[in-house]
Design an enzyme around this catalytic site. Sequence first.
Site, short mmCIF file in Angstrom:
data_model
loop_
_atom_site.label_atom_id
_atom_site.label_comp_id
_atom_site.label_asym_id
_atom_site.label_seq_id
_atom_site.Cartn_x
_atom_site.Cartn_y
_atom_site.Cartn_z
N SER A 13 0.99 -1.29 0.06
CA SER A 13 0.03 -0.35 -0.03
C SER A 13 0.67 1.36 -0.09
O SER A 13 1.97 1.11 0.21
CB SER A 13 -0.93 0.09 1.30
OG SER A 13 -0.03 -0.28 2.26
N GLU A 15 1.03 5.68 1.10
CA GLU A 15 0.14 6.55 1.84
C GLU A 15 0.37 8.13 1.12
O GLU A 15 1.54 8.13 0.96
CB GLU A 15 0.95 6.76 3.23
CG GLU A 15 0.10 7.56 4.51
CD GLU A 15 0.50 7.50 5.58
OE1 GLU A 15 0.63 6.00 6.28
OE2 GLU A 15 1.18 8.40 6.24
N ASP A 106 -1.42 12.82 16.68
CA ASP A 106 -0.42 13.51 17.72
C ASP A 106 -1.36 14.78 18.29
O ASP A 106 -2.13 15.48 17.54
CB ASP A 106 0.62 13.91 16.68
CG ASP A 106 1.72 12.80 16.53
OD1 ASP A 106 1.76 12.17 17.31
OD2 ASP A 106 2.17 12.84 15.35
N PHE A 213 11.68 14.83 11.13
CA PHE A 213 10.33 13.92 11.41
C PHE A 213 10.83 12.66 12.54
O PHE A 213 10.09 12.38 13.27
CB PHE A 213 10.17 12.92 10.35
CG PHE A 213 9.12 13.68 8.96
CD1 PHE A 213 8.73 14.78 9.25
CD2 PHE A 213 9.11 12.85 8.16
CE1 PHE A 213 7.79 15.22 8.39
CE2 PHE A 213 8.28 13.66 7.02
CZ PHE A 213 7.71 14.82 7.12
N HIS A 263 4.06 -0.88 3.59
CA HIS A 263 3.18 0.33 3.22
C HIS A 263 4.27 1.44 3.04
O HIS A 263 5.07 1.77 3.86
CB HIS A 263 2.52 0.59 4.55
CG HIS A 263 1.60 1.72 4.64
ND1 HIS A 263 0.42 1.68 4.01
CD2 HIS A 263 1.93 2.86 5.09
CE1 HIS A 263 0.02 3.02 4.19
NE2 HIS A 263 0.73 3.94 4.93
P1 FAD Z 1 -2.42 5.13 20.81
O1 FAD Z 1 -2.22 3.65 20.33
O2 FAD Z 1 -3.38 5.63 21.53
O3 FAD Z 1 -0.95 5.13 21.42
C1 FAD Z 1 -0.52 6.48 21.99
C2 FAD Z 1 0.25 6.42 23.40
O4 FAD Z 1 -0.56 6.02 24.49
C3 FAD Z 1 1.65 5.37 23.22
O5 FAD Z 1 2.38 5.73 24.05
C4 FAD Z 1 0.85 4.07 24.04
O6 FAD Z 1 1.47 3.33 24.70
C5 FAD Z 1 0.02 4.83 25.06
N1 FAD Z 1 -1.50 4.18 25.15
C6 FAD Z 1 -2.05 3.63 24.15
N2 FAD Z 1 -3.27 3.08 24.89
C7 FAD Z 1 -3.49 3.25 25.90
C8 FAD Z 1 -4.38 3.05 27.26
N3 FAD Z 1 -5.38 2.28 27.12
N4 FAD Z 1 -3.85 3.57 28.49
C9 FAD Z 1 -2.80 4.02 28.67
N5 FAD Z 1 -1.73 4.54 27.79
C10 FAD Z 1 -1.91 3.98 26.57
N6 FAD Z 1 -0.90 10.99 13.19
C11 FAD Z 1 -1.88 11.89 12.54
O7 FAD Z 1 -2.12 12.79 13.16
N7 FAD Z 1 -2.59 11.82 11.35
C12 FAD Z 1 -2.25 10.59 10.74
O8 FAD Z 1 -2.92 10.19 9.64
C13 FAD Z 1 -1.29 9.64 11.15
N8 FAD Z 1 -1.31 8.44 10.40
C14 FAD Z 1 -0.23 7.55 11.09
C15 FAD Z 1 0.07 6.28 10.45
C16 FAD Z 1 0.64 5.38 10.73
C17 FAD Z 1 0.78 4.28 9.97
C18 FAD Z 1 1.31 5.51 12.01
C19 FAD Z 1 2.52 4.77 12.54
C20 FAD Z 1 1.42 6.63 12.59
C21 FAD Z 1 0.59 7.79 12.01
N9 FAD Z 1 0.26 9.06 12.96
C22 FAD Z 1 -0.52 9.78 12.32
C23 FAD Z 1 0.98 9.35 14.12
C24 FAD Z 1 0.23 8.86 15.23
O9 FAD Z 1 -1.19 9.48 15.41
C25 FAD Z 1 1.11 9.25 16.39
O10 FAD Z 1 2.17 8.36 16.66
C26 FAD Z 1 0.32 9.26 17.84
O11 FAD Z 1 1.04 10.04 18.83
C27 FAD Z 1 -0.23 8.00 18.42
O12 FAD Z 1 -1.19 7.31 17.98
P2 FAD Z 1 -1.57 6.01 17.98
O13 FAD Z 1 -2.81 5.66 17.29
O14 FAD Z 1 -0.68 5.06 17.81
O15 FAD Z 1 -2.14 5.99 19.63
#
Ligand code: FAD
Length: 282
Positions: A13, A15, A106, A213, A263
């Site tokens: 895929s 992005e 983020d 980044f 990806h």
């Molecule tokens: P989570 O899985 O919620 O994790 C965030 C943090 O919280 C981690 O440190 C985790 O250990 C901790 N955590 C998770 N769940 C819990 C819980 N239940 N209790 C306590 N702690 C917890 N960002 C954007 O803004 N837009 C995008 O389109 C985007 N695309 C991305 C695509 C990919 C493939 C990747 C790898 C990253 C992308 N990001 C994007 C970045 C991402 O949003 C950031 O890394 C963000 O800080 C974390 O998102 P996450 O969904 O991994 O969060």
Amino acid sequence: MNSRAQKTSRLFSFEFFPPKTPDGVESLRRTRTELARLEPEFFSVTFGAGGSTREGTFEMVKEIQQLGLNGAPHISCIGANRDSIREMLDDYLAIGVKRLVALRGDIPSGLVDRGEFRYANELVTFIREITGDAFHIEVAAYPEFHPEAPNPQIDLENFKRKVEAGADSAITQYFYTPDAYFRFTEECEAVGITIPIVPGIMPITNYRQLARFSDTCGADIPRWIRKRLEQYQDDLPSLRQFGVEVSTRLCATLLEHGAPGLHIYTLNRYRPAREIWTRLPL
Ligand code: FAD
């Protein structure tokens, strides 16, 4: 296995991010046309956390769908509430979207209201609750650990929460050390995580941008790569040539050792992604 079967049995895929200018939109259309020829499984489109690109993401995904290709919008839940997420999901269902990348996002600086969801696992639970199996849900994974995680073990437990909430597969943050990925996937297996974890690949085309980044997202640029990139800084052809070689070798190693696909973070450019792809034995 013949080469075609090898390609189709894995997930490939690309992005994109939603462009901010009409020129950017045109240039992304060209990129999409070029990369569509490689027949990827889907094109994902990023989402500005806090909703800053909501319209742009939707429009780009809609165009992809209208061309008969598979668009996969990223949805982030930071600053969102149940109603706004429900509305987005309805909009995507209406245009035939079948795959989402579900993220926390983020945290934008200065954001006061973080919304109704704290973490991505809560978003995945909510999507499953209201749309059942309508979407294939991708989540993010971090072989070199999420920068906010207190330690690797807790990060793994948090990753597992997203899987248990209903994620179908994961895409990793980019990395340049294959062992970080192999170690991570072994640890996932050891705790019973069986979904495909697809490596995210960031082609190297610009040293300063990559360094910026990487500082933010916690991806390590190994010293041997960093030193060469520093040396090539103003010699773009050499830098790009080196970047394609490094990424191609990384992808080949990952696939050879069982990665379930790739990806590629294209940054809306087709040349580096296409070059890496065509050098691989796909
Ligand atoms: P989570 O899985 O919620 O994790 C965030 C943090 O919280 C981690 O440190 C985790 O250990 C901790 N955590 C998770 N769940 C819990 C819980 N239940 N209790 C306590 N702690 C917890 N960002 C954007 O803004 N837009 C995008 O389109 C985007 N695309 C991305 C695509 C990919 C493939 C990747 C790898 C990253 C992308 N990001 C994007 C970045 C991402 O949003 C950031 O890394 C963000 O800080 C974390 O998102 P996450 O969904 O991994 O969060």
